[in-house]
Design a protein around this motif. Sequence first.
Motif, mmCIF file in Angstrom:
data_model
loop_
_atom_site.group_PDB
_atom_site.id
_atom_site.type_symbol
_atom_site.label_atom_id
_atom_site.label_comp_id
_atom_site.label_asym_id
_atom_site.label_seq_id
_atom_site.Cartn_x
_atom_site.Cartn_y
_atom_site.Cartn_z
ATOM 1 N N TRP A 1 14.890 10.958 -17.410
ATOM 2 C CA TRP A 1 15.999 10.015 -17.347
ATOM 3 C C TRP A 1 15.784 8.810 -18.256
ATOM 4 N N GLN B 1 27.042 6.034 -12.444
ATOM 5 C CA GLN B 1 26.770 5.585 -11.087
ATOM 6 C C GLN B 1 27.593 4.344 -10.804
ATOM 7 N N LEU C 1 17.877 8.416 -3.400
ATOM 8 C CA LEU C 1 18.850 9.448 -3.724
ATOM 9 C C LEU C 1 18.222 10.826 -3.600
ATOM 10 N N GLN D 1 10.891 19.136 -16.211
ATOM 11 C CA GLN D 1 11.757 18.352 -15.347
ATOM 12 C C GLN D 1 12.769 17.564 -16.172
ATOM 13 N N LEU D 2 13.821 17.162 -15.501
ATOM 14 C CA LEU D 2 14.820 16.295 -16.120
ATOM 15 C C LEU D 2 14.195 14.930 -16.370
ATOM 16 N N PHE E 1 23.724 6.730 -17.166
ATOM 17 C CA PHE E 1 22.383 7.258 -17.409
ATOM 18 C C PHE E 1 22.449 8.480 -18.309
ATOM 19 N N GLN F 1 21.868 18.308 -12.258
ATOM 20 C CA GLN F 1 21.538 17.918 -10.895
ATOM 21 C C GLN F 1 22.759 17.284 -10.243
ATOM 22 N N LEU G 1 24.820 9.412 -8.215
ATOM 23 C CA LEU G 1 25.182 9.667 -9.609
ATOM 24 C C LEU G 1 26.157 10.835 -9.694
ATOM 25 N N LEU H 1 28.005 13.539 -12.542
ATOM 26 C CA LEU H 1 27.915 14.059 -13.895
ATOM 27 C C LEU H 1 29.187 13.748 -14.675
ATOM 28 N N LYS I 1 27.960 17.228 -20.230
ATOM 29 C CA LYS I 1 26.680 17.839 -20.564
ATOM 30 C C LYS I 1 26.798 18.640 -21.847
ATOM 31 N N TYR J 1 25.339 10.762 -16.935
ATOM 32 C CA TYR J 1 25.777 10.548 -15.567
ATOM 33 C C TYR J 1 26.316 9.124 -15.433
ATOM 34 N N LYS K 1 16.728 17.556 -20.608
ATOM 35 C CA LYS K 1 15.938 18.579 -19.944
ATOM 36 C C LYS K 1 15.598 19.682 -20.933
ATOM 37 N N LEU L 1 15.981 5.300 -12.496
ATOM 38 C CA LEU L 1 15.631 6.334 -11.524
ATOM 39 C C LEU L 1 14.150 6.675 -11.604
ATOM 40 N N PHE M 1 22.544 15.308 -20.902
ATOM 41 C CA PHE M 1 23.485 14.952 -19.852
ATOM 42 C C PHE M 1 23.782 13.456 -19.883
ATOM 43 N N TYR N 1 15.292 17.195 -4.861
ATOM 44 C CA TYR N 1 14.611 16.044 -5.441
ATOM 45 C C TYR N 1 14.862 14.788 -4.600
ATOM 46 N N TYR O 1 18.608 20.335 -23.211
ATOM 47 C CA TYR O 1 19.947 20.139 -22.684
ATOM 48 C C TYR O 1 20.113 18.637 -22.466
ATOM 49 N N PHE P 1 23.995 14.873 -6.966
ATOM 50 C CA PHE P 1 23.406 13.814 -6.158
ATOM 51 C C PHE P 1 24.155 13.581 -4.857
ATOM 52 N N GLY P 2 23.384 13.177 -3.850
ATOM 53 C CA GLY P 2 23.968 12.729 -2.602
ATOM 54 C C GLY P 2 24.429 11.285 -2.712
ATOM 55 N N GLU Q 1 19.266 20.794 -7.781
ATOM 56 C CA GLU Q 1 19.468 21.319 -9.122
ATOM 57 C C GLU Q 1 20.377 22.527 -9.036
ATOM 58 N N TYR R 1 14.714 10.686 -5.369
ATOM 59 C CA TYR R 1 14.574 9.628 -6.357
ATOM 60 C C TYR R 1 14.660 8.281 -5.644
ATOM 61 N N LEU S 1 24.926 21.877 -23.479
ATOM 62 C CA LEU S 1 23.961 22.970 -23.314
ATOM 63 C C LEU S 1 23.774 23.719 -24.618
#
Lengths: 112, 113
Positions: free
Chosen positions: A102, A38, B90, A99-100, A90, B102, A44, A46, A49, A36, A94, B44, A34, B34, A32, B104-105, B94, B36, A51
Motif C-alpha cells: 500500500w 476511503q 479494518l 502481498q498487496l 490509496f 481486496q 476502503l 475499490l 484496477k 482505493y 500486487k 494502512l 489498484f 487480513y 497488478y 474491506f469491512g 482477498e 489492518y 490487471l
Amino acid sequence: AQSVTQLDSQVPVFEEAPVELRCNYSSSVSVYLFWYVQYPNQGLQLLLKYLSGSTLVKGINGFEAEFNKSQTSFHLRKPSVHISDTAEYFCAVKARNYQLIWGAGTKLIIKP
Amino acid sequence: SQTIHQWPATLVQPVGSPLSLECTVEGTSNPNLYWYRQAAGRGLQLLFYSVGIGQISSEVPQNLSASRPQDRQFILSSKKLLLSDSGFYLCALEGTRKSNEQFFGPGTRLTVL
C-alpha cells in the motif's frame, strides 16, 4: 521487492476543477495496480484496477487511471471534482505470490 | 456477493484491558483474510493475514494476536491494551485469484484511554 510511493500527502483543489493524484511503484516483476477510496470513518472501497490490457482504466465515480510501464506510474485523474469526492485515496500494488503493498495515502481536499 | 461484518463499530477501552474484535464474511468460502490498522494520520499497516482455518501470519511484532477458528471468522485479540493500540481496525478479504483485489469491512474505531 515492491514498493509504492504516493507523492502527495494532501491535494487541495477547487470544486469542478480537474485533479491528478500521483502514484509511482517499483517492482522487478509484473504487477497488478489498484486505487482505493476511503471516506471518513469507513472502510476502503475499490475505485479501479489494472490487471492487463488497455493502459487506461476507468473506475467508479468518474475516476480513471493510466498505467505507464516505462515511468512505473499509475496516476489517478478526474476531470471535474465534487465535494463528495473528499476522501483519502490509496494506491496499491500486487505482484504474483506477493502481498498487496500500500501507498501512504493522499487526502483529497475539495475547496468550495 | 461478498459481505464483511465487523463488530463492534466503536470501542473505548482502558489501558491494560483485553480486546476482542470480530470479523465475519459471507458470500465466499476459504478466503484469504487480513487485519489492518490505521493509526491517526498514518496509512494502512498490515497486522495479520490468514490463508485458512488456524493459519495465521504476523507481519509486525506487538501485543496483538489473531485467530481463525472458522473459515469465515477472523478475530483480533489482545490480553493487555496499550495506548498505542488506538486506531481504526479494518478486516479485509482477498477476492478470487483472477481479480486479486481486496474487499474491506466497515472497520472498528478503537480508542484506548
